[in-house]
Design a protein around this motif. Structure first.
Motif, mmCIF file in Angstrom:
data_model
loop_
_atom_site.group_PDB
_atom_site.id
_atom_site.type_symbol
_atom_site.label_atom_id
_atom_site.label_comp_id
_atom_site.label_asym_id
_atom_site.label_seq_id
_atom_site.Cartn_x
_atom_site.Cartn_y
_atom_site.Cartn_z
ATOM 1 N N THR A 29 49.347 -31.014 27.998
ATOM 2 C CA THR A 29 48.425 -31.580 27.931
ATOM 3 C C THR A 29 47.852 -30.813 27.257
ATOM 4 N N GLY A 30 47.088 -29.789 26.997
ATOM 5 C CA GLY A 30 46.234 -28.794 26.693
ATOM 6 C C GLY A 30 44.897 -29.637 27.110
ATOM 7 N N SER A 31 45.365 -29.441 28.805
ATOM 8 C CA SER A 31 43.552 -28.925 29.384
ATOM 9 C C SER A 31 43.419 -28.060 29.862
ATOM 10 N N GLY A 36 36.041 -25.392 30.647
ATOM 11 C CA GLY A 36 35.796 -24.559 30.261
ATOM 12 C C GLY A 36 35.751 -23.019 30.047
ATOM 13 N N ARG A 37 34.588 -22.345 29.950
ATOM 14 C CA ARG A 37 34.887 -21.033 30.943
ATOM 15 C C ARG A 37 34.982 -20.919 32.117
ATOM 16 N N SER A 38 34.961 -21.154 33.484
ATOM 17 C CA SER A 38 34.099 -20.995 34.455
ATOM 18 C C SER A 38 35.906 -21.320 35.315
ATOM 19 N N TRP A 39 35.665 -20.592 36.358
ATOM 20 C CA TRP A 39 36.395 -20.547 37.490
ATOM 21 C C TRP A 39 36.048 -19.966 38.509
ATOM 22 N N PRO A 40 36.185 -20.606 39.762
ATOM 23 C CA PRO A 40 36.741 -21.042 40.715
ATOM 24 C C PRO A 40 35.699 -23.029 40.018
ATOM 25 N N LEU A 41 35.099 -22.747 40.142
ATOM 26 C CA LEU A 41 34.188 -24.088 39.314
ATOM 27 C C LEU A 41 34.282 -24.387 38.417
ATOM 28 N N CYS A 42 34.221 -24.960 38.789
ATOM 29 C CA CYS A 42 34.065 -26.245 36.898
ATOM 30 C C CYS A 42 33.193 -26.260 36.581
ATOM 31 N N HIS A 43 33.672 -26.263 34.847
ATOM 32 C CA HIS A 43 31.335 -26.405 34.368
ATOM 33 C C HIS A 43 30.569 -25.756 34.692
ATOM 34 N N GLY A 44 30.777 -24.931 35.946
ATOM 35 C CA GLY A 44 29.655 -23.907 36.835
ATOM 36 C C GLY A 44 29.556 -24.890 37.752
ATOM 37 N N GLN A 45 30.135 -25.997 37.362
ATOM 38 C CA GLN A 45 29.683 -27.313 38.657
ATOM 39 C C GLN A 45 30.908 -26.958 40.256
ATOM 40 N N ALA A 53 39.716 -36.534 31.401
ATOM 41 C CA ALA A 53 41.143 -36.396 31.744
ATOM 42 C C ALA A 53 41.463 -34.901 31.436
ATOM 43 N N GLU A 54 41.216 -34.059 30.818
ATOM 44 C CA GLU A 54 41.328 -32.605 30.883
ATOM 45 C C GLU A 54 40.999 -32.480 32.295
ATOM 46 N N LEU A 55 39.564 -32.444 32.507
ATOM 47 C CA LEU A 55 38.992 -31.737 33.162
ATOM 48 C C LEU A 55 39.757 -32.424 34.939
ATOM 49 N N LEU A 56 40.218 -33.438 35.176
ATOM 50 C CA LEU A 56 41.378 -33.404 36.340
ATOM 51 C C LEU A 56 42.372 -32.658 36.502
ATOM 52 N N ILE A 57 43.197 -32.307 35.205
ATOM 53 C CA ILE A 57 44.316 -32.255 35.618
ATOM 54 C C ILE A 57 43.752 -30.425 35.806
ATOM 55 N N GLU A 58 43.209 -30.410 34.832
ATOM 56 C CA GLU A 58 43.024 -28.404 35.109
ATOM 57 C C GLU A 58 42.758 -28.013 36.700
ATOM 58 N N LEU A 105 45.256 -15.082 39.518
ATOM 59 C CA LEU A 105 44.411 -14.538 38.518
ATOM 60 C C LEU A 105 44.540 -13.776 37.073
ATOM 61 N N ILE A 106 45.612 -14.544 37.043
ATOM 62 C CA ILE A 106 46.111 -14.672 34.927
ATOM 63 C C ILE A 106 45.259 -15.844 34.623
ATOM 64 N N GLY A 107 45.600 -17.145 35.474
ATOM 65 C CA GLY A 107 45.151 -18.160 35.041
ATOM 66 C C GLY A 107 43.665 -17.904 34.402
ATOM 67 N N ALA A 108 43.152 -17.005 36.333
ATOM 68 C CA ALA A 108 41.839 -17.561 35.552
ATOM 69 C C ALA A 108 40.892 -16.186 34.730
ATOM 70 N N ALA A 109 41.974 -15.365 34.070
ATOM 71 C CA ALA A 109 41.841 -14.561 33.406
ATOM 72 C C ALA A 109 41.695 -15.846 31.875
ATOM 73 N N ALA A 110 42.883 -15.747 31.724
ATOM 74 C CA ALA A 110 42.845 -16.467 30.437
ATOM 75 C C ALA A 110 41.897 -17.837 30.308
ATOM 76 N N VAL A 111 41.662 -18.581 31.651
ATOM 77 C CA VAL A 111 40.074 -19.125 31.587
ATOM 78 C C VAL A 111 38.899 -18.759 31.162
ATOM 79 N N VAL A 112 38.398 -17.168 32.037
ATOM 80 C CA VAL A 112 37.507 -16.423 31.881
ATOM 81 C C VAL A 112 37.536 -15.889 30.797
ATOM 82 N N TRP A 113 38.120 -14.741 30.511
ATOM 83 C CA TRP A 113 38.292 -14.417 28.671
ATOM 84 C C TRP A 113 39.222 -14.357 27.654
ATOM 85 N N GLY A 114 40.151 -15.397 28.235
ATOM 86 C CA GLY A 114 41.374 -15.818 27.421
ATOM 87 C C GLY A 114 42.078 -14.638 27.182
ATOM 88 N N GLN A 115 43.299 -15.638 26.673
ATOM 89 C CA GLN A 115 45.010 -14.600 26.469
ATOM 90 C C GLN A 115 45.533 -14.677 25.387
#
Length: 315
Positions: A29-31, A36-45, A53-58, A105-115
């Protein structure tokens, strides 16, 4: 207490399936950037204000992964204490938790720094190893009752070659499939089994990625078919091998069928998730075969033992 452990092990195994399917759902779903670039929080919140919808899935995938991760940790410790005398228990307990943390950790790194797509494709495969370890731990817990003894299985060198070779090759096929998803090449070829009706060979990178996966999956189907025929001919007296390979053949057939349907339905989400589900189940069955292969006696040894006359008889 042991009955409770069994139920908890089954629940954890099912939970790991949800983690695998949830990861596929995020990718399909491209979610991946739903928070955003925030982990483990969502958009820093802690509780996001702008719900999509993408936020709920992620976010749901993160929550499920966190809960299941805790369950895996509990199961690992519990199994270590309850059935630690079984030689593989401690190894599987460590593997299940370590690989689950690694995929997180790989998932978190992909969110924060991109992979890169090549690195992200490892994510599903690492989760699959953790799932297989949890699945085998669950089987060990049920095996304690001695309703089935894996050591009683007898496998020859040819069957062991099939088992070890197929699971290693299956992991490669899993990686190529994950690469297809992360390269967004699922619909790069509009036809099936060939890339297009007017031509057989691909002409650009995304088509090569897609057709490479199809070829790899096709070879996996053929290899499992050969192993199944071999099992049906020579292992009729060992139901776990006979029926196990039949189940593997059914699962890989469903995998191929859903792969084709992904193209025909133009990436229907439910079909795509079924595609991920079948490969996960197949890898679990193959992992069990590896367990049987490592525990089984050699055929020659078994024949020798059966031909030895007990000393009591000689006396």
């Amino acid at each position: 207490m042991r009955r409770l452990l069994k139920w908890f092990a089954v629940a954890t195994t099912i939970g790991m399936l949800f983690v695998l399917i949830g990861g596929a759902l995020v990718t399909k779903t491209g979610s991946g950037m739903g928070c955003g670039r925030s982990w483990p929080l969502c958009h820093g919140q802690l509780i996001p204000s702008n719900i999509t919808a993408e936020l709920l899935i992620e976010l749901s995938h993160r929550v499920v992964s966190g809960v299941v991760g805790l369950m895996v940790l509990i199961l690992s410790i519990w199994a270590w204490k309850a059935i630690g005398h079984i030689r593989e228990t401690k190894f599987l307990a460590i593997t299940s938790f370590v690989f689950l943390v690694l995929q997180g950790l790989i998932g978190a790194a992909a969110v924060v720094w991109g992979q890169s797509d090549v690195v992200l494709a490892l994510h599903f495969g690492i989760s699959l190893i953790s799932f297989a370890a949890v699945f085998l731990l669950t089987l060990f817990i049920f095996e304690v009752d001695k309703k089935f003894d894996a050591a009683s299985v007898v496998l020859d060198r040819k069957m062991k070659f099939h088992i070890y070779g197929i699971i290693a090759y299956c992991y490669i096929v899993v990686y190529t499939g994950a690469l297809v998803r992360h390269k967004q090449a699922s619909l790069a070829c509009p036809s099936w089994p060939f890339c297009a009706q007017t031509r057989i060979f691909p002409t650009q990178l995304h088509e090569w990625v897609q057709m490479g996966h199809r070829l790899a999956a096709g070879l996996l189907f053929v290899w499992i078919l050969i192993a199944t025929i071999d099992a049906m001919k020579r292992y009729k007296r060992q139901p776990i091998i006979y029926w196990g390979w039949l189940i593997a053949l059914i699962l890989v057939s469903c995998q191929v069928a859903t792969g084709a349907l992904v193209v025909f339905t133009e990436l229907n989400l439910y079909v795509a998730l079924a595609h991920a589900f079948f490969i996960s189940c197949l890898f679990g069955v193959l992992s069990y075969f590896v367990l049987l292969a490592t525990r089984s006696k050699k055929e020659k040894e078994t024949r020798h033992e059966s031909n030895v006359i007990p000393s009591a008889v000689l006396k």
